[in-house]
Design a protein around this motif. Structure first.
Motif, PDB file in Angstrom:
ATOM      1  N   VAL A 122       0.861  -1.174   0.000  1.00 58.74           N
ATOM      2  CA  VAL A 122       0.000   0.000   0.000  1.00 58.74           C
ATOM      3  C   VAL A 122       0.899   1.227   0.000  1.00 58.74           C
ATOM      4  O   VAL A 122       1.736   1.389   0.884  1.00 58.74           O
ATOM      5  CB  VAL A 122      -0.914   0.028   1.250  1.00 58.74           C
ATOM      6  CG1 VAL A 122      -1.813   1.249   1.225  1.00 58.74           C
ATOM      7  CG2 VAL A 122      -1.736  -1.254   1.355  1.00 58.74           C
ATOM      8  N   LEU A 176      -5.776   1.008   4.788  1.00 59.39           N
ATOM      9  CA  LEU A 176      -6.555   1.255   3.570  1.00 59.39           C
ATOM     10  C   LEU A 176      -7.698   2.223   3.826  1.00 59.39           C
ATOM     11  O   LEU A 176      -8.007   3.064   2.995  1.00 59.39           O
ATOM     12  CB  LEU A 176      -7.084  -0.055   3.000  1.00 59.39           C
ATOM     13  CG  LEU A 176      -6.038  -0.912   2.309  1.00 59.39           C
ATOM     14  CD1 LEU A 176      -6.580  -2.295   2.036  1.00 59.39           C
ATOM     15  CD2 LEU A 176      -5.583  -0.254   1.035  1.00 59.39           C
ATOM     16  N   LEU A 181      -5.274   3.856  -6.218  1.00 61.03           N
ATOM     17  CA  LEU A 181      -6.237   3.924  -5.111  1.00 61.03           C
ATOM     18  C   LEU A 181      -7.536   4.602  -5.546  1.00 61.03           C
ATOM     19  O   LEU A 181      -8.606   4.288  -5.021  1.00 61.03           O
ATOM     20  CB  LEU A 181      -5.632   4.685  -3.930  1.00 61.03           C
ATOM     21  CG  LEU A 181      -4.514   3.977  -3.180  1.00 61.03           C
ATOM     22  CD1 LEU A 181      -3.897   4.900  -2.152  1.00 61.03           C
ATOM     23  CD2 LEU A 181      -5.022   2.717  -2.518  1.00 61.03           C
ATOM     24  N   LEU A 229      -2.286   0.464  -4.860  1.00 58.97           N
ATOM     25  CA  LEU A 229      -2.252  -0.857  -4.225  1.00 58.97           C
ATOM     26  C   LEU A 229      -1.519  -1.746  -5.208  1.00 58.97           C
ATOM     27  O   LEU A 229      -1.857  -1.759  -6.394  1.00 58.97           O
ATOM     28  CB  LEU A 229      -3.652  -1.426  -4.043  1.00 58.97           C
ATOM     29  CG  LEU A 229      -4.549  -0.813  -3.006  1.00 58.97           C
ATOM     30  CD1 LEU A 229      -5.915  -1.483  -3.072  1.00 58.97           C
ATOM     31  CD2 LEU A 229      -3.970  -1.004  -1.633  1.00 58.97           C
TER      32      LEU A 229
END
Length: 162
Positions: free
Chosen positions: A73, A140, A94, A78
């Motif tokens: 990340v 996330l 993202l 990602l």
């Protein structure tokens, strides 16, 4: 003699200050982040925020498989990398992730160790076999404000997100 020494020490201090400001202005990446940049060809301004060993659930039905690897990340992407199946390597901005939810293992359906990413254009990525799923989810959720809101709505609606 003292005035010369004082003047020289002032010059040295000015040079050190200028050098430290110049170093502070340049972004120094760790070797791990530099390796990430090389491997996934992301911009040099991206910072690697976390790396999580997990498995990408690939396929449906009898042909379904878990491709073990690492989910990276960064501030803009990602990225998933597996050494066993290069075709499963994934780089996803993202901005393409619409929502995020906690999920159960796609194979055994009992173990709460997976994350499901819903993409803007209707696709779904399922990452399972996390040792630290909640840490990955928290990171996330910070990177994806819309996903965090979606997940909190599911929690408040009383749905099982474990």
């Amino acid at each position: 003699d003292r005035s010369i020494v004082a003047r020289m020490s002032l010059q040295v201090e000015e040079r050190l200050r200028a050098a430290s400001e110049a170093l502070g202005a340049t972004k120094v990446h760790s070797p791990r982040t530099a390796n990430f940049h090389t491997r996934f060809e992301v911009g040099v301004n991206e910072t690697l925020l976390g790396a999580f060993p997990c498995a990408l659930h690939h396929g449906v039905g009898v042909g379904a498989a878990l491709r073990h690897g690492v989910l990276y990340v960064s501030t803009g992407h990602l990225c998933f990398e597996t050494t066993l199946c290069a075709a499963a390597n994934t780089k996803l901005p993202l901005s393409r992730v619409a929502s995020l939810e906690r999920s159960r293992d796609p194979v055994f359906h009992l173990i709460p160790n997976a994350l499901k990413l819903h993409l803007e254009q209707g696709g779904v990525l399922l990452f399972a076999a996390f040792q630290h799923r909640d840490e990955a989810h928290a990171l996330l959720a910070r990177c994806l404000p819309s996903a965090a809101r979606q997940d909190s709505r599911q929690d408040s609606a009383g749905r099982a997100t474990s």
